[in-house]
Design an enzyme around this catalytic site. Structure first.
Site, PDB file in Angstrom:
ATOM      1  CG  MET A  67      -1.529   0.961   1.433  1.00  0.00           C
ATOM      2  SD  MET A  67      -3.031   1.690   2.634  1.00  0.00           S
ATOM      3  CE  MET A  67      -3.710  -0.149   2.666  1.00  0.00           C
ATOM      4  CG  LEU A  83      -6.425   5.071   1.380  1.00  0.00           C
ATOM      5  CD1 LEU A  83      -4.971   5.070   2.079  1.00  0.00           C
ATOM      6  CD2 LEU A  83      -7.033   4.744   1.957  1.00  0.00           C
ATOM      7  CG  LEU A  89      -8.565   0.116   0.525  1.00  0.00           C
ATOM      8  CD1 LEU A  89      -7.926  -1.204   1.027  1.00  0.00           C
ATOM      9  CD2 LEU A  89      -7.460   1.334   0.436  1.00  0.00           C
ATOM     10  CB  SER A 122       4.537   6.102   6.303  1.00  0.00           C
ATOM     11  OG  SER A 122       4.754   4.736   6.071  1.00  0.00           O
ATOM     12  NE  ARG A 156      -4.300   0.423  -6.624  1.00  0.00           N
ATOM     13  CZ  ARG A 156      -4.309   1.485  -6.810  1.00  0.00           C
ATOM     14  NH1 ARG A 156      -3.959   2.602  -7.059  1.00  0.00           N
ATOM     15  NH2 ARG A 156      -5.591   1.186  -7.793  1.00  0.00           N
ATOM     16  CE1 TYR A 157      -5.336   2.742  -3.306  1.00  0.00           C
ATOM     17  CE2 TYR A 157      -3.516   1.932  -1.357  1.00  0.00           C
ATOM     18  CZ  TYR A 157      -4.515   1.728  -1.842  1.00  0.00           C
ATOM     19  OH  TYR A 157      -6.279   0.632  -2.284  1.00  0.00           O
ATOM     20  CG  HIS A 269      -5.360  -2.904   7.799  1.00  0.00           C
ATOM     21  ND1 HIS A 269      -5.831  -1.983   7.594  1.00  0.00           N
ATOM     22  CD2 HIS A 269      -4.229  -3.088   6.810  1.00  0.00           C
ATOM     23  CE1 HIS A 269      -5.429  -0.734   7.741  1.00  0.00           C
ATOM     24  NE2 HIS A 269      -3.756  -1.372   7.048  1.00  0.00           N
ATOM     25  CG  ASP A 346       6.941  -0.989  12.992  1.00  0.00           C
ATOM     26  OD1 ASP A 346       6.265  -0.988  13.602  1.00  0.00           O
ATOM     27  OD2 ASP A 346       8.054  -0.215  13.969  1.00  0.00           O
ATOM     28  CD  GLU A 349      -2.799   0.521   8.898  1.00  0.00           C
ATOM     29  OE1 GLU A 349      -2.067  -0.407   8.465  1.00  0.00           O
ATOM     30  OE2 GLU A 349      -4.000   1.108   8.376  1.00  0.00           O
ATOM     31  CD  GLU A 353      -5.905   2.097  13.809  1.00  0.00           C
ATOM     32  OE1 GLU A 353      -7.028   1.296  14.005  1.00  0.00           O
ATOM     33  OE2 GLU A 353      -5.639   1.936  12.959  1.00  0.00           O
ATOM     34  CB  CYS A 409     -15.850 -10.986  -8.788  1.00  0.00           C
ATOM     35  SG  CYS A 409     -14.796  -9.969  -9.853  1.00  0.00           S
TER      36      CYS A 409
END
Length: 430
Positions: A67, A83, A89, A122, A156-157, A269, A346, A349, A353, A409
């Site tokens: 991600m 995102l 997602l 991050s 992805r983001y 998640h 890490d 989250e 979080e 799907c």
């Protein structure tokens, strides 16, 4: 695999989304200074791999997919925009293009503060690049026939985006009529259409845009990159061992007379129930990882699986991690260990979080603890190399599970992406 309450829960939840959704009896324990030294080497430029520099079946590009997360607070808004625009997602229906940017803009200031609280960004890119490079060093030794192995990261983001990675592949001598092989290696151990599926859909899209018009070679091969996929690995023995060793190390911090009564709370998640009910395999695969880890531990402690990072009012897979901690403490169970079971490093989250919100607000930071993330764990990195070698030796392009669509799907993009990867030719030399 860096997903998800109302009110206060909604506030917590998108902090999770602002991240990302990686002999076994002994292990080398690195000191922090050693890890920092190794991470500094990530800035070293790796010489391009070209098609005239091959072994019998190489070179091989190994692409770590995840991600991602913003490396600085200035990147948060773009990260959130991408995102919330991803219907794989966070399905928002026909209003996706309107609601996605709206939510991202409103969430940006709060999420920027959260990233500032964990150091300004991050760490997932640093860890992903480190893991990929260290894995490729091992792979060069244990699989010389497919060497040299060139590490890439595709987020992805966040940077490096999938399209940035693909441009690097082409610049390094893969594709563009030269052929070459590449392995898309998901860093979500447990498959979900929302995570690995979304990353593969994005990879397929950019492959079509950047290589779809490549012409044929003299030998009849079209000279495009030949792709294969490591699409899931929830019970790999090295992954299980790395988690188990970290849990055992954390349990040693509790008095011996209380140690076997500590409750292990595996946290993953969450997913919208609409995705789960569509037939997504993620809950089953996360459960498989948890069971394999507990089996390795000899079922030494009571345990439960819970989920974090829910966002929005619709139903999500539960129970929620924060609620589970609150309820157990209310029942008198204050010895709790949180295990981020679906994350390979890490990110916000774990660092915000779980550490700041769940543990920090529990009122029992002395007894509610979190297991160390996999990060630079040498057992884990060896597991990655073993996974890649087994995949390269197998000659298959993807698992049989990946080619099977969810029962409900309706996505044509998912259909075409799966057909592409499942239909790639047998790998070179097989």
């Amino acid at each position: 695999m860096a997903l998800r309450h109302s009110g206060r829960a909604l506030s917590k939840a998108t902090s999770g989304l602002a991240s990302s959704w990686s002999s076994w009896s002994t292990t080398l324990r690195w000191k922090p200074a050693q890890i920092q030294h190794q991470m500094r080497t990530m800035a070293t430029v790796v010489p391009p791999v070209t098609q005239d520099k091959t072994s019998s079946k190489g070179p091989t590009a190994i692409v770590f997919m995840n991600m991602g997360g913003p490396s600085t607070t200035d990147e948060v808004q773009d990260f959130l925009s991408r995102l919330f625009a991803d219907a794989d997602l966070i399905p928002l229906g026909r209003l996706q293009n309107y609601l996605g940017p709206l939510i991202a803009n409103r969430r940006t200031p709060k999420i920027q503060k959260q990233y500032a609280a964990i150091g300004g960004g991050s760490p997932i890119r640093k860890w992903s690049e480190y893991q990929a490079e260290e894995m490729c060093k091992i792979l060069d030794k244990i699989s010389p026939e497919t060497a040299p192995h060139k590490p890439y990261v595709a987020f992805r983001y966040a940077h490096p985006y999938t399209e940035e990675m693909y441009e690097r592949l082409l610049a390094d001598g893969f594709g563009n009529g030269k052929g070459g092989r590449a392995v898309a290696f998901t860093q979500y151990p447990q498959y979900s259409c929302s995570t690995t599926g979304s990353s593969l859909n994005e990879l397929w899209k950019w492959r079509q845009r950047l290589e779809g018009k490549s012409g044929p070679l003299d030998d009849g091969r079209d000279g495009t990159i030949q792709w294969s996929v490591i699409d899931r690995w929830p019970v790999h023995e090295g992954l299980v061992e790395a988690f188990a060793q970290n849990i055992e190390k954390k349990l040693e911090e509790y008095p011996k007379e209380r140690r076997d009564k500590v409750v292990l709370l595996f946290s993953a998640h969450s997913l919208p129930m609409s995705v789960v009910n569509r037939g997504d395999p993620y809950p089953a695969e996360v459960g498989a990882t948890v069971y394999a880890v507990m089996q390795r531990l000899g079922f030494s402690n009571p345990y439960r699986l819970c989920y974090q990072s829910q966002v929005g009012p619709q139903p999500w897979l539960g129970p929620q991690t924060s609620m589970s901690v609150e309820e157990y403490i209310a029942k008198g169970q204050k010895d709790l260990v949180l295990i981020p079971i679906a994350f390979t490093s890490d990110h916000i989250e774990t660092l915000y979080e779980l550490d700041e919100e769940v543990i920090g607000e529990s009122g029992h930071k002395d007894t509610v603890k979190r297991v160390e993330s996999l990060n630079g764990n040498p057992v884990f990195i060896k597991a990655l190399a073993d996974l890649a070698k087994s995949h390269l030796d197998s000659g298959i392009t993807c698992s049989a599970q990946m080619s099977l669509r969810c029962p409900s799907c309706k996505s044509e993009r998912c259909l075409e992406s799966k057909k592409f990867f499942a239909g790639q030719q047998t790998l070179p030399g097989k």
